[in-house]
Design a protein around this motif. Structure first.
Motif, short mmCIF file in Angstrom:
data_model
loop_
_atom_site.label_atom_id
_atom_site.label_comp_id
_atom_site.label_asym_id
_atom_site.label_seq_id
_atom_site.Cartn_x
_atom_site.Cartn_y
_atom_site.Cartn_z
N GLU A 118 0.88 -1.15 -0.01
CA GLU A 118 -0.01 0.02 0.08
C GLU A 118 0.86 1.31 0.01
OE1 GLU A 118 -3.08 -0.19 -0.58
OE2 GLU A 118 -3.08 -2.41 -0.22
N PRO A 119 1.65 1.36 -1.28
CA PRO A 119 2.56 2.59 -0.85
C PRO A 119 1.73 3.71 -1.03
CG PRO A 119 2.82 1.46 -3.12
CD PRO A 119 1.77 0.47 -2.44
N LYS A 120 0.67 3.92 -1.86
CA LYS A 120 -0.11 5.22 -1.88
C LYS A 120 -0.67 5.76 -0.38
CE LYS A 120 -1.08 4.88 -6.89
NZ LYS A 120 -2.02 4.82 -7.77
N LEU A 121 -1.24 4.52 0.13
CA LEU A 121 -1.76 4.85 1.35
C LEU A 121 -0.70 5.28 2.49
CD1 LEU A 121 -4.83 2.40 1.58
CD2 LEU A 121 -4.68 4.71 0.60
N ARG A 122 0.39 4.55 2.45
CA ARG A 122 1.47 4.77 3.38
C ARG A 122 1.63 6.25 3.24
NH1 ARG A 122 3.52 0.44 6.29
NH2 ARG A 122 2.49 -1.42 5.89
N LYS A 123 2.03 6.74 1.82
CA LYS A 123 2.30 8.07 1.67
C LYS A 123 1.52 9.15 2.19
CE LYS A 123 4.89 11.14 -0.63
NZ LYS A 123 4.40 12.44 -0.64
N VAL A 124 -0.06 8.86 2.05
CA VAL A 124 -0.74 9.70 2.63
C VAL A 124 -0.68 9.91 3.84
CG1 VAL A 124 -3.26 10.16 2.92
CG2 VAL A 124 -2.53 9.11 0.77
N HIS A 125 -0.41 8.95 4.55
CA HIS A 125 -0.35 8.65 6.17
C HIS A 125 0.91 9.58 6.59
CE1 HIS A 125 0.49 6.99 10.10
NE2 HIS A 125 -0.65 6.99 10.32
N ALA A 126 1.94 9.27 5.82
CA ALA A 126 3.13 9.94 6.20
C ALA A 126 2.97 11.53 5.89
CB ALA A 126 4.36 9.54 5.13
#
Length: 258
Positions: A118-126
């Protein structure tokens, strides 16, 4: 079920349609109506599905995840687009740090549930963790001490005017504070060596803990934040008064307690 029937079912199932950006705001508006109880959640999801011809469970993802972020539960297992998460998090950021923190915790639990990279969601979270950090304040005790000093210098009349309009209940804030993982054995050894006697004023501990041991606080002679070691040699046991004096008393560092 015959093979032709299975093929028909597979043919009738369509892939989820991309959700247009305008649906994000629409989902948010519908979720507000759910909060106001002018719509049920299922009614709101049906409206969103009909307006944008969404696939199964997509509307649940947009409306349900917002409600979960608002209240912290129940959790929704339908995911939404990364840009949809960003839109919703923007709304929570406007509500303040506590609201944003709660929303981010729901997003993170969702990421863990998906169990993929889930790189996109992890980027949002970060990205939004970074925004959250901008809202977090420093040590409120230190800030309060500075404000008290300014209030005392400002005069009685000005203080009375502020008190007349001050809110009765304090605002909640998130606090960022650097902390050290102290060695429990060092604390225990210093307390044992002190044997219930304050190493500052040389008086007995002012009271006992529920387990019957004398109450003293372990203080580092050279603060850890200033490079002091977390060792028995750099620590002493003090009563609460002497401990506060060491932190706030005039010239306390020039005094010798052995």
């Amino acid at each position: 079920m015959v093979e032709s029937e299975k093929k028909t079912i597979r043919t009738n199932r369509r892939a989820p349609r991309p959700v247009p950006p305008e649906a994000y705001a629409d989902a948010y508006a519908l979720a507000q109506q759910v909060l106001q109880r002018s719509l049920s959640q299922s009614e709101a999801e049906k409206i969103l599905t009909a307006r944008y011809d969404l696939g199964d469970r997509v509307a649940l993802g947009y409306i349900g995840n917002y409600l979960s972020m608002k209240h912290g539960g129940p959790k929704v297992r339908s995911t939404i687009a990364a840009d949809g998460w960003r839109f919703l998090l923007d709304q929570f950021e406007r509500e303040g740090a506590l609201a944003l923190q709660r929303a981010l915790s729901v997003l993170w639990e969702h990421i863990e549930y998906l169990a993929g990279p889930e790189p996109k969601l992890r980027k949002v979270h970060a990205d939004y963790i970074g925004k959250l950090a901008q809202h977090i304040e420093g040590d409120p005790a230190a800030t309060l001490a500075e404000q008290v000093a300014a209030s005392l210098k400002g005069g009685d009349e000005a203080r009375a005017q502020r008190l007349d309009v001050a809110p009765a209940y304090p605002e909640s804030v998130l606090v960022a504070r650097r902390a050290f993982r102290r060695n429990a054995d060092v604390i225990a050894e210093v307390l044992v060596q002190a044997a219930g006697i304050c190493q500052g004023c040389r008086l007995e501990a002012p009271f006992k803990r529920p387990d019957g041991t004398p109450y003293l606080e372990v203080h580092h002679r050279q603060p850890l934040a200033e490079g002091g070691s977390d060792t028995v040699e750099n620590a002493i046991a003090l009563c609460p008064n002497c401990h506060r004096e060491r932190h706030y008393g005039a010239g306390y560092r020039d005094r010798e307690y052995s």
